[in-house]
Design an enzyme around this catalytic site. Structure first.
Site: not given
Ligand code: GCW
Length: 689
Positions: A297, A376, A404
């Site tokens: 990311e 995720d 989240e």
């Molecule tokens: O779930 C996603 C989140 C990001 C997060 C990423 C990760 C810290 O939306 O905010 O970044 O995973 O786990 O690195």
């Protein structure tokens, strides 16, 4: 007045049994009294007795006439049966196998002898955990006359990962701002200590204080500017047996302006890190190591230089090795710039594909941290195939208690039942000791660099977690990683009693709410394991196509005939990444468990599930059901008005009312979307818009 509450360490006044009333003090020899962790145990006992029974406990160096709580350390303390599980004979141990010796760490024994309570630890941490267990028993008014308990933590590392930024914000934080950082300064105050107490009381032994997305000022955490304060914070953690960890910017040598490359195979880079680590470890005494998000990311990593993740991790591991440091390296690596038209690329495969060929190449002090599922933290995902996929690499399980995708601590969603399912999952990596729990506890491969980490759910809200009931996830994560055999319900009940007292009605209502909360949330969320369907970026609230035409690899592929991603061998092949026994189930729509069907297969809405319902009818039914479950929760909760203090009752009531509304929004948007797409009416003729 502190601006924080005591969560489950309230120690509210309670009845003192006869055997407890006779305990007049604490006995602890002088040498032990010099140990900071033991001092914390003593302070905790004193605080506990003050709150629970309104009296002071004196500390003496040796036994006297009176009955006492006797603290001691005995490296041989736990019984044979608690010493680590045998290394599975069919599997080669990872690294040097000091398992037997190491595994007794952090254990304790509680016993009652001649009216004295003995709390014996295999080391100071064990002694502290024994102390907390004893205090828990007193809080829960358990009979201690025949006190006898021996425990060794099952997971070697029991870790919290904070996603706190230096500016004071928290990435995916749902309970206020950071209490570690304010305006690019490190904060050390009474709250730091309270946090450490809460964490240690449930057995947490490692904490990463900053976000894995290390940007801007956070890159400077390994520079002179912050060492003083970080060392102060680390010291407080150390007093509670918690190792201090930080997230690291992989490109720090470049971003701090000192080198023009971060190539892990460049000698200058390696030398830079060796010197840096020497500096950091000498300035922060209680440092355990670093957590790294690389090539993920938008974060920098070894890929920039055409190197592998093993090259990157090992270079850092070598630099921290002289100080006993660990490098925890995340496997959350995927292409986040995917074209939604591309049906071949599958985000679910990426963690596996990026790491599996590196199995066996990582240094002994590297631990790969793998999210529980391949996507995720969705409300339902299959277990990540790297568990059981890798056999020569240290692995740690990452879960997310920051909710989240599970209601952001506005909806109640008790996640321990989900974590239990994950831990119990059989990977078939060998004949026995092959569950995720076996793997990350070190039982399968005989290693000690492993365990569990949770993305933390705390912030500077008065109650720490926003929703009062979200604290059950913090508490539960710690308790579960120490003792995975506890049931989710046992943990819930323990937490309720510690937090709200022993009233039967409160116990019955709140435990039912907690136990129903994940199933309810799953019901009104995205159906059958497909996930996503949330508003992009902040991830709250329903939006079926929110991520459908985006770049993040998160698609449901719904059209008017069917829905789901074909991850079978006809499709992306993800289902075949598991060991045969699991692959055969996931690959075949007739065998695939209903709750994951759309994760693995693209199916017509008229397909009949194993439950006997069509997919479309299942979608309607579960969404109506989910809302009914929430309505029932709220109704039940309201009956507690005269049982709970007004402050906490009102705080929760507000969130429950929001959840009630918001669950309807989920129900109606999802149902309407699929009704409009398919034109198939609800068999029961309920209102769909
Ligand atoms: O779930 C996603 C989140 C990001 C997060 C990423 C990760 C810290 O939306 O905010 O970044 O995973 O786990 O690195």
């Amino acid at each position: 007045m502190n601006n924080f509450e005591a969560a489950w360490l309230r120690y509210e006044k309670t009845k003192e049994s006869e055997s407890v009333a006779k305990l007049s003090g604490i006995v602890c020899d002088k040498k032990l009294q010099g140990n900071q962790i033991v001092q914390s145990a003593i302070r905790e006992l004193q605080e506990g007795f003050r709150g629970l029974f309104g009296r002071e406990l004196a500390v003496a160096e040796s036994c006297c006439e009176n009955r006492s709580i006797i603290l001691s350390v005995d490296p041989l303390c736990p019984a044979e049966s608690l010493q680590t599980a045998e290394v599975s004979p069919k599997t080669e141990p990872i690294g040097n196998s000091q398992t037997k010796k190491e595994s007794r760490k952090e254990s304790y024994r509680l016993s009652m002898q001649n009216g004295n309570v003995h709390i014996t630890g295999s080391d100071a941490n064990g002694l502290l955990y024994g102390t907390f267990s004893f205090l828990r028993k007193l809080t829960l008014q358990e009979d201690i006359q025949n006190l006898q308990e021996e425990k060794a933590p099952v997971m070697p590392l029991r870790m919290l990962n904070h996603w706190d930024n230096m500016d004071g914000s928290i990435e995916r934080g749902y309970s206020g701002d950071s209490f570690f950082f304010v305006k690019n300064e490190v904060v050390v105050d009474e709250r730091t200590r309270m946090y450490a107490r809460l964490a240690a009381s449930v057995g947490i032994n490692a904490v990463v204080i900053n976000n894995v997305n290390v940007k801007e000022m956070a890159t400077y955490m390994i520079t002179e500017k912050y060492f003083g304060k970080l060392d102060d914070m680390a010291e407080i953690f150390g007093e509670y047996g918690i190792k201090f960890y930080m997230s690291l910017n992989y490109a720090a040598p470049v971003e701090l302006g000192e080198l023009d490359t971060a190539d892990p195979l460049d000698e200058n880079v390696s030398n830079w890190w060796h010197e840096k680590m020497h500096e950091v470890f000498s300035r922060i005494q209680n440092l355990g190591g670093f957590l790294i998000k690389a090539d993920s990311e938008g974060r920098p990593g070894p890929f920039t230089y055409g190197r592998t993740h093993a090259d990157g991790a090992n270079m850092l591991a070598d630099a921290v090795a002289p100080y006993g440091g660990k490098i925890i390296w995340r496997c959350f690596v995927y292409n986040c710039k995917q074209d939604w038209r591309d049906l071949k690329t599958d985000r679910a495969r990426s963690g596996y594909d990026n790491f599996i060929h590196l199995d066996g190449q990582f240094a002994e002090n590297v631990i790969l941290q793998v999210k529980n599922g391949p996507m995720d933290f969705q409300v339902r995902e299959p277990v990540h195939p790297l568990f059981g996929g890798m056999t020569k690499t240290n692995e740690m399980l990452e879960v997310q208690i920051a909710q989240e995708y599970t209601g952001q601590q506005r909806h109640v969603c008790y996640l321990i039942p989900m974590f239990k399912e994950i831990l119990k999952f059989k990977t078939y990596v060998n004949q026995d000791a092959d569950t995720v729990c076996d793997i990350v506890s070190g039982k399968t491969f005989g290693q000690t660099n492993c365990g569990m980490a949770a993305v933390a759910n705390t912030g500077n809200d008065e109650n720490w977690t926003g929703h009062d009931l979200a604290a059950a996830n913090f508490y539960g994560f710690g308790r579960l990683s120490f003792e995975p055999d506890l049931s989710a319900e046992e943990i819930a009940k323990e937490w309720i009693a510690m937090t709200f007292g022993q009233d039967e009605k409160v116990m019955q209502v709140l435990s039912k709410i907690l136990m129903n909360s994940w199933p309810a949330y799953e019901n009104y969320n995205a159906p059958l394991g497909i996930g996503w369907m949330v508003n992009p970026s902040y991830h709250y609230g329903p939006n079926v196509d929110g991520y459908e035409y985006d770049r993040w690899g998160t698609y449901h592929r719904a059209d008017h005939l069917g829905i789901g991603v074909d991850r079978s061998h006809h499709g992306t092949g993800y289902a075949t990444l598991y060991h045969e026994e699991n692959a055969a189930i996931y690959d075949d729509p007739a065998k695939c468990p209903d709750e994951l069907l759309l994760f693995f297969h693209h199916m017509p809405y008229t397909h009949v599930l194993r439950s006997g319902k069509t997919i479309i009818q299942h979608i309607y039914d579960t969404h109506f059901k989910g809302v009914e479950m929430v309505d029932e929760m709220v109704e039940d909760f309201l009956t507690l008005e005269d049982k709970l203090d007004a402050k906490r009752f009102n705080r929760m009531k507000e969130r429950f009312f929001h959840q009630k509304e918001h669950a309807r929004e989920w129900r109606d948007q999802i149902n309407s979307y699929f009704y409009r797409k398919t034109g198939i009416p609800d068999e029961k003729g309920r209102e769909i818009f």
